[in-house]
Design an enzyme around this catalytic site. Structure first.
Site, PDB file in Angstrom:
ATOM      1  N   HIS A 183       4.407   7.057   9.856  1.00 31.00           N
ATOM      2  CA  HIS A 183       5.575   7.002   8.964  1.00 31.00           C
ATOM      3  C   HIS A 183       6.871   7.431   9.635  1.00 31.00           C
ATOM      4  O   HIS A 183       7.782   7.922   8.971  1.00 31.00           O
ATOM      5  CB  HIS A 183       5.357   7.843   7.696  1.00 31.00           C
ATOM      6  CG  HIS A 183       4.251   7.364   6.813  1.00 31.00           C
ATOM      7  ND1 HIS A 183       3.974   7.945   5.606  1.00 31.00           N
ATOM      8  CD2 HIS A 183       3.362   6.348   6.942  1.00 31.00           C
ATOM      9  CE1 HIS A 183       2.950   7.316   5.034  1.00 31.00           C
ATOM     10  NE2 HIS A 183       2.556   6.345   5.843  1.00 31.00           N
ATOM     11  N   GLU A 223       0.844  -1.200   0.000  1.00 35.87           N
ATOM     12  CA  GLU A 223       0.000   0.000   0.000  1.00 35.87           C
ATOM     13  C   GLU A 223       0.874   1.244   0.000  1.00 35.87           C
ATOM     14  O   GLU A 223       0.592   2.228  -0.686  1.00 35.87           O
ATOM     15  CB  GLU A 223      -0.922   0.001   1.236  1.00 35.87           C
ATOM     16  CG  GLU A 223      -1.938   1.150   1.270  1.00 35.87           C
ATOM     17  CD  GLU A 223      -1.446   2.419   1.955  1.00 35.87           C
ATOM     18  OE1 GLU A 223      -2.112   3.457   1.859  1.00 35.87           O
ATOM     19  OE2 GLU A 223      -0.357   2.400   2.578  1.00 35.87           O
ATOM     20  N   ASP A 255      -7.303   1.929   8.107  1.00 40.63           N
ATOM     21  CA  ASP A 255      -5.916   2.342   7.874  1.00 40.63           C
ATOM     22  C   ASP A 255      -5.647   3.728   8.450  1.00 40.63           C
ATOM     23  O   ASP A 255      -4.803   4.467   7.963  1.00 40.63           O
ATOM     24  CB  ASP A 255      -5.591   2.302   6.365  1.00 40.63           C
ATOM     25  CG  ASP A 255      -4.118   2.562   6.085  1.00 40.63           C
ATOM     26  OD1 ASP A 255      -3.301   2.378   7.002  1.00 40.63           O
ATOM     27  OD2 ASP A 255      -3.787   2.973   4.951  1.00 40.63           O
TER      28      ASP A 255
END
Lengths: 470, 470
Positions: free
Chosen positions: A432, A335, A363
């Site tokens: 992230h 993804e 998500d």
């Protein structure tokens, strides 16, 4: 940051809430067949049963398996053998739970590997500048880049500059954080925009409202016919520092070295099916992605969402609850580099989209569940709202237009779907970055998400009517 | 984390608040001479004047000078030439503001330099473990240490282990965060405790309640007659991970490399005096430390406290307000390695302690000011409380017994003193980490701290009576 502060600071959130107000008005006009309303309310016992069983029994085991999965594999970047091992692990785990209908679909995925990164301010003083390259960034030339920096706050500010002011320089984007959706274009397109003005590299303020000197990576895309220049995240702290130094008239000189390798590898989407007892060809898909970035542990993005989605067919099978339609969990691969797994699935199954009754994805965190962000026809939204009533207080309904990440591809093809709303105010603090670890997770919340996710999917998969499309 | 949550989670805070409740009761019994009460209230106009002038005029310039100072020098570790340059800068800045009574007192300070650090988990899987050595840690042997790790949650758990379980291993302290004051012993003494059991190194969970994968450094001390072993911080995230892996029965193997140099250098305490118009030999000291750790920018710890303290004699001089007693700002050097500058000052001035009427320090943040943590006799505390009334809502008074950091040495010698209370709930999130930058600061709050700090000191320095000692 409190939700109130978010509301004051970030007008986009207000827009979202406005949208939800509109929807409430709209949904006030929902007129469902009384028989359907009665049918939906008849599920109350079974949804309570599913949720209680997960809360009191199966949820804790799932959470342990989730923790074990994250601890065992850590980061699972696209194309890595660790990702493939983690996929094998989930296949085996499914079978261990007595569900054998698990298949994989192979595809080619990017394999971009971070080798070495180094940033330094040389002028006006020596200072380490932590950099974290964006996925698909090219390397610097050997020996790195030594260049003057120019700081801009927006694409408009960059465009207004004379080309000679930018040429040969490192462009630092110090864009203010508005919302992830609005601000992320500086990460995804910053390199291309700066390259068109002659920049040799870009450094981008991390896309987060809060930092303890953490850089945040993510995908970026080179536009066509543009020189590919190296592009990396810097911290909020350093972005602000560079801005102030420039404002004070200082000449800023930076040195960066960034080395990556890039090729392609095989990976797999993983499909876990609990076959429907009446219409096995019809699908309710619940999903999350199993790959992660190479920093942190991918616990939040998207270990949690992947795990609670995988758990839906598994736990319904354990509870011996087989709905009318097939419940399919999909663990999307790749993804992060750009919905690569979802694109492949869409291509392979493009003639079966009418068979997807509803598609769901988690998500954006598995914190305290709040409800759903739903895309679909008025009638579909009315039915979902009616179902949500029995999950109060997990009954908030939003309509962003683009729920989830991978599933947006299907939503665009008129497939109705939803993503999990949850108390994720701090999601982008960790997103992230090295901070995406099990520390941000909480068993009670993840179990509650899993309970809601499974019970809600069960009702949709078992209703006598399909969800109507536009 | 909200204050409420802190209260629930950390009993020590409750104890502090209990103490403050006791004090309130105690202070209810304050019976001051009505003439003194009248005298104190007669300062209301001048304190308002000082605060308004700082809020509306001089405070903003001070904040710009503060920002410029941090941006120009960044981290200012003990013994570095950068610290000495930053001291010269403050001396020059004082003179530029028209205050020439600025002197320095030389002393020897530790100069411990971080050269290279590297941490890796090899078993049960390969994972980078970010480590950040504690000040005064010895280096690893060349080539580093490759050893099994053992995780303990407390000194008691370590002590209970058989020596053979610890010998030759890296001890990982995964102590729960209770409060900085209670928990920091794992950083300061962890290496010594582990060395006595035969450990070859220690890694300590960072002393903070919250993390985005940030390690926090700080001072540590080797006890006498103990083998000096390398000792470093790890993140909350990795400490939890190692704990879970051990709990699951995994053998954990770590590799660490840590290299430092250590010698001594000359540094200076800086004294900025606004001479008293009646009793110049009597002192009200306001202080902060100018040195910082080598990570982050030392903006919060203690750039802010140093700056607002330096500003007190400077702005009073600018406002042409000369109190009865001398107001001395001290910019302590080498606080971080263990109050080295303050120790030297105390030694050099040990026969003049009776001349210090009051000693103040700001070293726990310059967020929104709340009041003072006051140490001294009952009468002194009654006077301070009476003065604080005119600063409401900045009129909270606590009695921790050990306000400030450097000034604790003087408090122990019966000198009355106080530290700045402020809304520093997030202080330890950034403390001693790369996150200690100007991003955590806010002009309005720093200016408000400066206004309160200057106006309060002025009253104490100008009162007709000295603050009585025990």
């Amino acid at each position: 940051m409190t939700a109130l502060k978010l509301l004051i600071l970030f007008p986009l959130i207000t827009i979202k809430i406005d949208a939800s107000v509109v929807i409430n008005r709209y949904d006030d006009e929902c007129v469902l067949d009384p028989a359907l309303v009665a049918e939906i309310s008849s599920y109350e016992n079974v949804t309570k049963h599913i949720m209680d069983q997960i809360r009191n029994n199966y949820g804790k085991t799932m959470y342990q398996e989730y923790t074990h999965f994250i601890d065992k594999f850590g980061a699972r970047p696209s194309g890595s053998w660790i990702l493939e091992n983690s996929i094998n692990h989930m296949i085996n785990l499914t079978r261990q739970h007595g569900l054998n209908d698990v298949t994989t679909e192979e595809l080619e995925v990017p394999h971009w590997v971070r080798i070495f990164e180094y940033g330094l301010m040389l002028q006006p003083r020596a200072k380490k500048i932590v950099i974290l390259g964006f996925g698909s960034s090219v390397s610097t030339p050997r020996g790195g880049i030594l260049a003057e920096a120019i700081v801009v706050k927006s694409f408009a500010e960059l465009e207004a500059l004379d080309r000679t002011k930018v040429q040969g320089k490192i462009v630092v984007f110090n864009e203010p954080y508005v919302s992830y959706g609005e601000t992320v274009i500086y990460r995804t397109l910053g390199a291309s925009k700066a390259a068109r003005k002659g920049a040799v590299a870009t450094l981008v303020r991390s896309i987060t409202p809060f930092s303890i000197y953490a850089p945040h990576t993510g995908a970026q895309y080179y536009e066509n016919n543009v020189t590919k220049i190296p592009t990396a995240a810097i911290t909020l702290e350093d972005a602000d520092l560079l801005q102030r130094l420039q404002n004070e008239g200082e000449k800023i000189v930076l040195q960066i070295q960034m080395y990556y390798t890039e090729d392609t590898k095989k990976s797999r989407n993983t499909l876990v099916d609990l076959k429907g007892r009446v219409n096995p060809e019809k699908l309710v898909i619940v999903s999350g992605h199993i790959d992660s970035w190479d920093v942190g542990e991918g616990a939040m993005d998207d270990g949690g969402g992947m795990m609670i989605s995988w758990f839906v067919p598994v736990v319904l099978n354990t509870l011996n609850l087989k709905p009318r339609r097939t419940v399919r969990a999909i663990l999307w691969t790749a993804e992060e580099p750009g919905l690569i797994g979802a694109q492949a699935y869409l291509k392979q199954h493009k003639n079966e989209l009418d068979k997807i009754n509803f598609i769901m994805e988690s998500d954006e965190g598995t914190f305290q569940p709040l409800g759903l962000d739903v895309a679909g026809s008025k009638k579909t939204r009315c039915i979902v709202q009616e179902v949500l009533k029995q999950f109060a207080p997990i009954n908030k309904m939003e309509n962003s237009g683009a729920p989830g990440s991978d599933i947006v591809l299907f939503i665009k093809q008129n497939v109705p779907g939803a993503s999990l709303l949850n108390r994720n105010e701090r999601y982008y603090w960790f997103h992230h970055s090295e901070g995406d670890t099990m520390v941000v997770q909480n068993m009670t919340n993840v179990v509650e998400c899993a309970a809601f996710w499974a019970a809600f999917s069960y009702v949709i998969a078992d209703l006598s009517v399909d969800l109507p499309r536009h």
